[in-house]
Write an enzyme that holds these catalytic residues in place. Sequence first.
Site, short mmCIF file in Angstrom:
data_model
loop_
_atom_site.label_atom_id
_atom_site.label_comp_id
_atom_site.label_asym_id
_atom_site.label_seq_id
_atom_site.Cartn_x
_atom_site.Cartn_y
_atom_site.Cartn_z
N HIS A 60 0.83 -1.05 -0.09
CA HIS A 60 -0.12 -0.07 -0.12
C HIS A 60 0.79 1.23 -0.14
O HIS A 60 1.29 1.76 1.04
CB HIS A 60 -1.00 -0.02 1.20
CG HIS A 60 -2.07 1.05 1.22
ND1 HIS A 60 -3.15 1.06 1.94
CD2 HIS A 60 -1.83 2.21 0.79
CE1 HIS A 60 -3.77 2.21 1.71
NE2 HIS A 60 -3.22 2.80 1.24
N LEU A 63 2.10 6.49 -5.13
CA LEU A 63 3.39 7.27 -5.86
C LEU A 63 3.06 8.31 -6.51
O LEU A 63 3.93 9.19 -7.14
CB LEU A 63 3.95 6.04 -6.82
CG LEU A 63 4.47 4.76 -6.15
CD1 LEU A 63 5.14 4.01 -7.26
CD2 LEU A 63 5.48 5.13 -5.04
N ARG A 64 1.92 8.81 -6.60
CA ARG A 64 1.36 10.04 -7.10
C ARG A 64 1.61 10.39 -8.63
O ARG A 64 1.38 11.47 -8.96
CB ARG A 64 2.05 11.20 -6.18
CG ARG A 64 2.16 11.07 -4.74
CD ARG A 64 0.53 11.17 -4.31
NE ARG A 64 0.48 11.38 -2.95
CZ ARG A 64 -0.45 11.10 -2.20
NH1 ARG A 64 -1.70 10.59 -2.47
NH2 ARG A 64 -0.69 11.33 -0.80
N ASN A 278 -5.44 9.85 7.36
CA ASN A 278 -6.90 8.93 7.36
C ASN A 278 -6.54 7.60 7.12
O ASN A 278 -6.26 7.14 6.32
CB ASN A 278 -7.78 9.36 6.13
CG ASN A 278 -7.94 10.90 6.24
OD1 ASN A 278 -7.97 11.41 7.03
ND2 ASN A 278 -8.28 11.39 5.05
N ASP A 305 1.41 2.78 3.83
CA ASP A 305 0.12 3.81 3.21
C ASP A 305 1.00 5.12 3.13
O ASP A 305 0.57 6.33 3.50
CB ASP A 305 -0.89 4.26 4.22
CG ASP A 305 -1.99 4.82 3.58
OD1 ASP A 305 -1.91 5.09 2.35
OD2 ASP A 305 -2.90 5.25 4.36
O1 DOR Z 1 -3.93 9.53 4.84
C1 DOR Z 1 -4.22 9.34 3.79
N1 DOR Z 1 -3.67 9.66 2.59
N2 DOR Z 1 -5.06 8.46 3.73
C2 DOR Z 1 -5.67 7.85 2.52
O2 DOR Z 1 -6.36 6.85 2.48
C3 DOR Z 1 -5.12 8.44 1.16
C4 DOR Z 1 -3.73 9.19 1.44
C5 DOR Z 1 -3.41 10.09 0.35
O3 DOR Z 1 -3.57 9.61 -0.95
O4 DOR Z 1 -3.00 10.90 0.58
ZN ZN Z 2 -6.87 4.65 2.52
ZN ZN Z 3 -3.57 4.80 1.10
#
Ligand code: DOR
Ligand code: ZN
Ligand code: ZN
Length: 425
Positions: A60, A63-64, A278, A305
Amino acid sequence: MKLLIHQGRLVDPVGGIGGVMDILLEDGRVAVIGSDIREPDVQVLDARGLVVCAGLVDMHVHLRDPGLEYKETISTGTQAAAAGGFTSVACMPNTRPAVDCPEQIDYVRAKAARSCGVHVWPIGSVTVGEKGEVLTDFEALKRAGAVALSDDGMPVQNANLMRDALILAHRQELTVLSHCEDADMVKNYAVNEGRVSRKLRLPGRPAIAEEIMVARDAMLAEETGAAVHICHISTAKSVALVRRYKKKGVHITCETCPQYFSLTEEEILTKGAMARVNPPLRTRADVEAIIEGLKDGTIDAIATDHAPHSAEEKARPLTEAPSGMVGLETALAVTLTYLYHTGQMALSDILRKMTVNPACILRINKGRLAVGGEADVVIFDPDEVWTVDPSQFASKGRNTPFAGMELKGRVKYTIVNGQIVYRNT
Ligand code: DOR
Ligand code: ZN
Ligand code: ZN
């Protein structure tokens, strides 16, 4: 091209081979594992005092790329992965545009092929544009190389759409990775609902917002027979729910992230937006339940994440800054510091959740170190103490609540297909 990893402490959570070993890598594969290998014309890596393990697998990351390259690119993100000991990463599709069609999967794979070598496994979105309205073409995504499906960042809020998605994903043998937060309950709120939200007089994201979605997805997994994976589990009741449904034999798995077994909501008071994520950081009781879930096998995987944002974005006030923290370059050290050096878990049990388990959930043939297999390896010093300095990160993102913290455990070499892609010696 031959590489001899000399006298490292091999940890193999699967085959159970342990102890001090020599490992010979040749032509991108593990050629020999033995107690004393003599081989001419090889490059020797001195691994005395170091742990040698299958390269870490992060199921998870964000990479944007495409579209949000000011936060991270596939190139910088994979370099950050290498620095963190990860040889495989699965990337979430919440880019601009979203990875919701074969062309976008092709883009990610092509760009990854031109990067540092770390394997990139694209995840396709469940819905077109991650809008939660129309399902994508799962068969086409799978054919193009998607390893799983997710609308991460957003929940699939519509239960009927999620049910349809699971029925179709099951046919394609694709796991759905679910970001469990009820959108109407969390809105765009910044912190956990509780002591800290009250103190700051802010509306919060309640634990029930996560749990109600975990319950929904567990029930849908049971009803459809599909494989559901819960992302970044963060509350005690979520752990209890997954435990209960696993006992019933439902095909449900879950991950947590280092921040959820090391930090609490109190971090917000000192770190502000750097601690905004999140789902949000929760309470001490939740942290303890997460650790229990890791220990008893309820939680299958540790993922990062990894969610890079720019310095400008994270400098905004708490309620306006985007959620997320980088994790690739601190995950192993945070995990060792909070789970291994505290005596909570054995090294092989930790590494199982960072290698073979996530690989199994993604159904990719990675995360094991075995003769004849691909030579993806991490070599780390479990005892080296270092201080987190985000200015040294390979990632473009420096948004971490662990900045300035002293951690124990440091990556020394990362090897992909028998090639050293990172060294810190
Ligand atoms: O904090 C978070 N950032 N939770 C997510 O589910 C998405 C992520 C993001 O893409 O920045
Ligand atoms: Zn998420
Ligand atoms: Zn995520």
